[in-house]
Scaffold this motif. Structure first.
Motif, PDB file in Angstrom:
ATOM      1  N   GLU A 220      45.847  32.890  40.050  1.00 55.81           N
ATOM      2  CA  GLU A 220      45.545  33.024  38.617  1.00 55.81           C
ATOM      3  C   GLU A 220      44.775  34.310  38.322  1.00 55.81           C
ATOM      4  OE1 GLU A 220      45.568  28.242  37.551  1.00 55.81           O
ATOM      5  OE2 GLU A 220      43.735  29.199  38.272  1.00 55.81           O
TER       6      GLU A 220
ATOM      7  N   GLU B  63      46.145  37.357  35.842  1.00 61.84           N
ATOM      8  CA  GLU B  63      45.361  37.984  34.769  1.00 61.84           C
ATOM      9  C   GLU B  63      45.354  39.503  34.915  1.00 61.84           C
ATOM     10  OE1 GLU B  63      41.443  36.405  34.365  1.00 61.84           O
ATOM     11  OE2 GLU B  63      42.116  34.328  34.164  1.00 61.84           O
TER      12      GLU B  63
ATOM     13  N   GLY C 255      49.939  31.061  33.182  1.00 63.23           N
ATOM     14  CA  GLY C 255      49.341  30.609  34.432  1.00 63.23           C
ATOM     15  C   GLY C 255      50.362  29.902  35.315  1.00 63.23           C
TER      16      GLY C 255
END
Length: 201
Positions: free
Chosen positions: A65, A69, A109
């Motif tokens: 994750e 990002e 995600g």
């Protein structure tokens, strides 16, 4: 007697004499007890293995994750917001096109992987929550079944962890490298924009 050399007989009052059948039952009891002790240790080890696999899975998902990002920040800048300000190696155009087609699967995600872990955890906790009757004659079978079930959850989590690392993290890291290789195009940027971009790389 070592001092006198005489032999003496010793009588044990109220001694218990076991029949062959009673001796056999007692021997079977201790053999089962030893087996149950070994199975208990096996279950304890299996429980620790599941905990370790769960922790590794959470860590792998957290890493994935974080990389997503980082990727999305670069993607928004270089592909969505200012694509004309960057140059692409002609040999990598196909890779960029493939990235554009596939990147949406990670835009929110990795809920699918999280759901798979949650499902495994529900079954794991249910197994751990089942009470074992150590007085039951088949407790050895119950312990054996629990150890097998826990080992299965460990394997499932380890497989999920590998899937996250290969299907998500490795792919996204490759995309980050691809985006980082896109150089600012000084010919289409103003001098101020170019200098500002270089200062923040």
């Amino acid at each position: 007697d070592k001092d006198t050399g005489h032999m003496r007989s010793i009588r044990i009052e109220h001694g218990v004499v076991l029949s062959p059948e009673e001796k056999r039952r007692l021997s079977d009891y201790f053999a089962r007890r030893q087996q149950v002790d070994a199975l208990e240790k096996s279950v304890q080890q299996a429980s620790m293995d599941v905990e370790a696999a769960h922790g590794a899975c959470l860590e792998a998902m957290g890493e994935a994750e974080e990389q997503i990002e980082a990727f999305l920040a670069r993607y928004r800048e270089k592909i969505e917001a200012n694509p004309r300000l960057y140059t692409i190696d002609p040999d990598r155009v196909g890779d960029v096109q493939q990235m554009i087609l596939e990147h949406d699967r990670f835009r929110h995600g990795i809920p699918g992987y999280r759901d798979r872990l949650a499902s495994i955890c529900i079954n794991w906790r249910q197994t751990e929550g089942q009470r074992l009757d150590f007085g039951a004659p088949d407790v050895g079978d119950s312990l054996h079944e629990r150890a097998i079930a826990l080992a299965g959850y460990t394997r499932a989590m380890e497989a999920l962890c590998r899937a996250v690392q290969t299907e998500v993290t490795a792919r996204v890291v490759g995309w980050i490298d691809l985006l980082d290789a896109m150089e600012p195009d000084a010919g289409t940027m103003t001098a101020v924009s170019y200098t500002h971009l270089r200062a923040h790389e």
